[in-house]
Design an enzyme around this catalytic site. Structure first.
Site, PDB file in Angstrom:
ATOM      1  N   TYR A  96      67.681  49.911  45.257  1.00  0.00           N
ATOM      2  CA  TYR A  96      66.889  49.091  44.466  1.00  0.00           C
ATOM      3  C   TYR A  96      67.359  49.192  43.004  1.00  0.00           C
ATOM      4  O   TYR A  96      66.797  48.863  42.038  1.00  0.00           O
ATOM      5  CB  TYR A  96      65.586  49.718  44.309  1.00  0.00           C
ATOM      6  CG  TYR A  96      64.856  49.870  45.787  1.00  0.00           C
ATOM      7  CD1 TYR A  96      64.465  48.727  46.438  1.00  0.00           C
ATOM      8  CD2 TYR A  96      64.738  51.036  46.203  1.00  0.00           C
ATOM      9  CE1 TYR A  96      63.946  48.802  47.743  1.00  0.00           C
ATOM     10  CE2 TYR A  96      64.404  51.023  47.631  1.00  0.00           C
ATOM     11  CZ  TYR A  96      63.945  49.995  48.332  1.00  0.00           C
ATOM     12  OH  TYR A  96      63.615  49.951  49.671  1.00  0.00           O
ATOM     13  N   SER A  97      68.742  49.368  42.760  1.00  0.00           N
ATOM     14  CA  SER A  97      69.242  49.509  41.462  1.00  0.00           C
ATOM     15  C   SER A  97      70.566  49.433  41.601  1.00  0.00           C
ATOM     16  O   SER A  97      71.451  49.613  42.337  1.00  0.00           O
ATOM     17  CB  SER A  97      68.835  51.075  40.869  1.00  0.00           C
ATOM     18  OG  SER A  97      69.489  52.114  41.454  1.00  0.00           O
ATOM     19  N   LYS A 114      70.380  53.094  34.517  1.00  0.00           N
ATOM     20  CA  LYS A 114      69.740  52.664  35.903  1.00  0.00           C
ATOM     21  C   LYS A 114      69.178  51.371  35.777  1.00  0.00           C
ATOM     22  O   LYS A 114      68.150  51.297  34.940  1.00  0.00           O
ATOM     23  CB  LYS A 114      69.183  53.609  36.623  1.00  0.00           C
ATOM     24  CG  LYS A 114      68.690  53.416  38.098  1.00  0.00           C
ATOM     25  CD  LYS A 114      68.214  54.858  38.514  1.00  0.00           C
ATOM     26  CE  LYS A 114      67.583  54.734  40.178  1.00  0.00           C
ATOM     27  NZ  LYS A 114      67.752  55.800  40.695  1.00  0.00           N
ATOM     28  N   ALA A 166      77.339  60.850  34.185  1.00  0.00           N
ATOM     29  CA  ALA A 166      77.922  62.094  34.997  1.00  0.00           C
ATOM     30  C   ALA A 166      79.346  61.203  35.561  1.00  0.00           C
ATOM     31  O   ALA A 166      79.326  60.671  36.439  1.00  0.00           O
ATOM     32  CB  ALA A 166      77.159  62.299  36.074  1.00  0.00           C
ATOM     33  N   GLU A 170      80.272  61.295  42.366  1.00  0.00           N
ATOM     34  CA  GLU A 170      79.616  62.190  43.262  1.00  0.00           C
ATOM     35  C   GLU A 170      80.515  63.061  43.711  1.00  0.00           C
ATOM     36  O   GLU A 170      81.662  63.110  44.171  1.00  0.00           O
ATOM     37  CB  GLU A 170      79.414  61.227  44.303  1.00  0.00           C
ATOM     38  CG  GLU A 170      78.408  60.057  44.192  1.00  0.00           C
ATOM     39  CD  GLU A 170      78.222  59.018  45.179  1.00  0.00           C
ATOM     40  OE1 GLU A 170      78.467  59.258  46.417  1.00  0.00           O
ATOM     41  OE2 GLU A 170      77.723  57.986  44.895  1.00  0.00           O
ATOM     42  N   ASP A 209      65.321  64.520  48.955  1.00  0.00           N
ATOM     43  CA  ASP A 209      66.552  63.740  49.481  1.00  0.00           C
ATOM     44  C   ASP A 209      67.851  64.249  48.864  1.00  0.00           C
ATOM     45  O   ASP A 209      68.840  63.513  48.402  1.00  0.00           O
ATOM     46  CB  ASP A 209      66.477  62.360  48.892  1.00  0.00           C
ATOM     47  CG  ASP A 209      67.251  61.305  49.654  1.00  0.00           C
ATOM     48  OD1 ASP A 209      67.798  61.791  50.565  1.00  0.00           O
ATOM     49  OD2 ASP A 209      67.603  60.255  49.180  1.00  0.00           O
ATOM     50  N   GLU A 213      75.743  62.876  48.075  1.00  0.00           N
ATOM     51  CA  GLU A 213      75.720  61.546  47.146  1.00  0.00           C
ATOM     52  C   GLU A 213      74.900  61.741  45.868  1.00  0.00           C
ATOM     53  O   GLU A 213      75.123  60.949  44.968  1.00  0.00           O
ATOM     54  CB  GLU A 213      75.281  60.398  48.017  1.00  0.00           C
ATOM     55  CG  GLU A 213      76.389  59.958  48.885  1.00  0.00           C
ATOM     56  CD  GLU A 213      76.094  60.475  50.247  1.00  0.00           C
ATOM     57  OE1 GLU A 213      75.662  61.657  50.461  1.00  0.00           O
ATOM     58  OE2 GLU A 213      76.120  60.083  51.321  1.00  0.00           O
ATOM     59  N   ASP A 227      68.519  61.125  41.656  1.00  0.00           N
ATOM     60  CA  ASP A 227      67.926  60.556  42.448  1.00  0.00           C
ATOM     61  C   ASP A 227      66.561  61.120  42.951  1.00  0.00           C
ATOM     62  O   ASP A 227      66.566  61.715  43.854  1.00  0.00           O
ATOM     63  CB  ASP A 227      68.754  59.939  43.969  1.00  0.00           C
ATOM     64  CG  ASP A 227      68.099  58.904  44.457  1.00  0.00           C
ATOM     65  OD1 ASP A 227      67.030  58.587  44.136  1.00  0.00           O
ATOM     66  OD2 ASP A 227      68.826  58.695  45.454  1.00  0.00           O
TER      67      ASP A 227
HETATM   68  P1  ATP Z   1      69.431  55.345  46.847  1.00  0.00           P
HETATM   69  O1  ATP Z   1      69.452  54.040  47.345  1.00  0.00           O
HETATM   70  O2  ATP Z   1      70.285  56.412  47.329  1.00  0.00           O
HETATM   71  O3  ATP Z   1      68.124  56.001  46.770  1.00  0.00           O
HETATM   72  P2  ATP Z   1      69.069  54.867  43.952  1.00  0.00           P
HETATM   73  O4  ATP Z   1      68.686  53.602  43.999  1.00  0.00           O
HETATM   74  O5  ATP Z   1      68.123  55.988  43.734  1.00  0.00           O
HETATM   75  O6  ATP Z   1      69.934  55.269  45.323  1.00  0.00           O
HETATM   76  P3  ATP Z   1      70.936  56.555  42.267  1.00  0.00           P
HETATM   77  O7  ATP Z   1      71.408  57.320  43.517  1.00  0.00           O
HETATM   78  O8  ATP Z   1      70.162  56.914  41.346  1.00  0.00           O
HETATM   79  O9  ATP Z   1      70.193  55.147  43.019  1.00  0.00           O
HETATM   80  O10 ATP Z   1      72.325  55.681  41.980  1.00  0.00           O
HETATM   81  C1  ATP Z   1      73.303  54.991  42.801  1.00  0.00           C
HETATM   82  C2  ATP Z   1      74.439  55.493  42.386  1.00  0.00           C
HETATM   83  O11 ATP Z   1      74.857  55.276  41.123  1.00  0.00           O
HETATM   84  C3  ATP Z   1      74.879  56.869  42.907  1.00  0.00           C
HETATM   85  O12 ATP Z   1      75.070  57.342  44.013  1.00  0.00           O
HETATM   86  C4  ATP Z   1      75.922  57.200  41.927  1.00  0.00           C
HETATM   87  O13 ATP Z   1      77.146  56.989  42.417  1.00  0.00           O
HETATM   88  C5  ATP Z   1      75.977  56.302  40.722  1.00  0.00           C
HETATM   89  N1  ATP Z   1      75.165  57.012  39.601  1.00  0.00           N
HETATM   90  C6  ATP Z   1      73.694  57.252  39.599  1.00  0.00           C
HETATM   91  N2  ATP Z   1      73.300  57.901  38.385  1.00  0.00           N
HETATM   92  C7  ATP Z   1      74.347  58.106  37.597  1.00  0.00           C
HETATM   93  C8  ATP Z   1      74.856  58.838  36.428  1.00  0.00           C
HETATM   94  N3  ATP Z   1      73.935  59.306  35.656  1.00  0.00           N
HETATM   95  N4  ATP Z   1      76.146  58.858  36.025  1.00  0.00           N
HETATM   96  C9  ATP Z   1      77.064  58.297  36.952  1.00  0.00           C
HETATM   97  N5  ATP Z   1      76.868  57.750  38.081  1.00  0.00           N
HETATM   98  C10 ATP Z   1      75.505  57.867  38.561  1.00  0.00           C
END
Ligand code: ATP
Length: 399
Positions: A96-97, A114, A166, A170, A209, A213, A227
């Site tokens: 979703y992001s 995000k 970060a 991952e 979760d 990743e 996440d």
């Molecule tokens: P999911 O569909 O797995 O629930 P999500 O919508 O919650 O994902 P995130 O997992 O927060 O999204 O972020 C997606 C991807 O973006 C992460 O797997 C990572 O590769 C990258 N990412 C997220 N946060 C960061 C961060 N703080 N710094 C660098 N990369 C990030």
């Protein structure tokens, strides 16, 4: 000296998109913010109608105390919105992001932002999870192993979470690239992950979760867990309870009671699947509940994966993966080191009340010589190297 003293309020007031923008300040152990300031938000029922108005009203507002050299404290109001950041490369995509690298135009500090599409979130009924993520990050914002949330703001289309960057991505991608990690690397990353999980649990958060990743790496190759959209927030322990916990932990004879460790909220039995197939705990599949030991199940899967290069339970589809999990059907590759094997066996236990707990994991032989707590976050990251499966066991090929 300058510090954010915070604003209150919640984000994403659901379908009306009457969101509240906040500059976030981690809470103290009592859940109170270090200082208070009037939260500034979009008034309920009022939805800004123009871009300019969104810029103004959708921005996060922080109140900062600035101590001058003369010792006088001045109050500064800081507003952060989309226009205050330069957006750069896409770091990753979630369901979703989209997560984008961004630089604060004023301070030149880099963040990960995000960006969540409001219409999509509302349509998919995910507002609750966005709020959970924000509330959880606010509660946990004070640990080196957890991404910190600095600001949340919005415009007409999107919600924005400004997070710690970060830049090394991952942990998963390194395991994939090298095929596996050696014991030293696995010990280093898993010790930091465990330290972060312990902090979450003592602050009343179950991640639900955990997977490679969601274990990110900062510029010093130190763990940053991310996440928290599937997290479960338990009531916040009081300052006295936290102090008592710390005291108990110092006592070598202490063994937490099983019931305490589970902390199952019966009203919150999950009817739907939470998490990712390969790391989901058997109790979630059979009894439809997740508790603190469920995070330790996932931790066991991650530890196994670091060394073996693949998760312990993996099949052609989700259903078969679930069957393997509930039957505890997994094998160790030949040459899997003994201490790690013993720890994984104690973690991958079907009954969550019989699963090894954090204090005992820290004392386990696999973590021999590791000092948990602040010292762990000052250690230099070891050189990344794969596990040598050929050592003494002949040639081993990972499938
Ligand atoms: P999911 O569909 O797995 O629930 P999500 O919508 O919650 O994902 P995130 O997992 O927060 O999204 O972020 C997606 C991807 O973006 C992460 O797997 C990572 O590769 C990258 N990412 C997220 N946060 C960061 C961060 N703080 N710094 C660098 N990369 C990030």
């Amino acid at each position: 000296m300058e510090r954010t003293v915070g604003t209150g309020g919640g984000l994403a007031a659901a379908a009306a998109a009457a969101a509240t923008a906040t500059a976030t300040t981690p809470t103290t152990p009592t859940g109170a913010r270090p200082n208070s300031a009037t939260p500034r938000s979009v008034e309920p029922g009022h939805i800004p109608s123009s871009s300019a108005e969104w810029q103004e009203r959708g921005a996060a507002v922080a109140v900062r105390e600035v101590s001058g050299e003369d010792g006088n404290v001045q109050i500064r109001i800081i507003r952060k919105g989309v226009k205050d950041f330069t957006f750069g490369r896409v770091l990753g995509e979630g369901s979703y992001s989209t997560v984008v690298a961004a630089t604060d135009r004023q301070t030149l500090r880099e963040y990960a932002i995000k960006v969540l599409d409001k219409r999509h979130i509302i349509k998919e009924k995910k507002v609750k999870y966005v709020n959970i993520e924000k509330n959880t990050l606010n509660r946990l914002g004070d640990h080196p192993g957890i991404v910190r949330l600095y600001y949340t703001f919005q415009d007409e289309r999107s919600l924005y979470f400004v997070l710690d960057l970060a830049p090394n991505g991952e942990l998963f991608s390194f395991v994939k690239k090298l095929g596996s990690l050696n014991e030293e690397c696995t010990q280093y990353y898993c010790a930091q992950l465990l330290d972060a999980v312990e902090y979450m649990h003592t602050h009343g958060v179950i991640h639900r979760d955990l997977k490679p990743e969601n274990v990110l790496l900062d510029s010093n190759m130190r763990v940053k867990v991310t996440d928290f959209g599937s997290a479960k927030l338990l009531p916040m322990p009081s300052a006295d309870e936290l102090a008592a916990l710390a005291q108990k932990r110092d006592d070598d004879d202490h063994r937490p009671r099983r019931a305490d460790a589970l902390e199952i909220d019966e009203s919150e039995r999950a009817n739907s699947f939470v998490g990712t197939a390969e790391y989901v705990s058997p109790e979630l599949l059979t009894d439809k509940f997740a508790s603190k030991p469920s995070d330790l199940w996932a931790f066991g899967c991650i530890l196994y994966q670091c060394i073996a290069g693949r998760p312990p339970f993996k099949a052609a589809n989700e259903f078969q993966t679930f069957q393997k999990i509930t039957a505890l059907n997994y094998v160790f590759p030949p040459g899997f080191p003994a201490a790690a094997r013993d720890l994984v066996k104690r973690l991958l236990v079907l009954d969550p009340t019989k699963r090894i707990q954090i204090d005992d994991i820290k004392r386990h032989d696999f973590f021999k010589g590791i000092e948990f707590g602040p010292a762990l976050w000052k250690r230099k990251a070891p050189r990344l190297q794969p596990f040598n499966f050929r050592q003494g066991v002949g040639h081993y090929v990972l499938k």
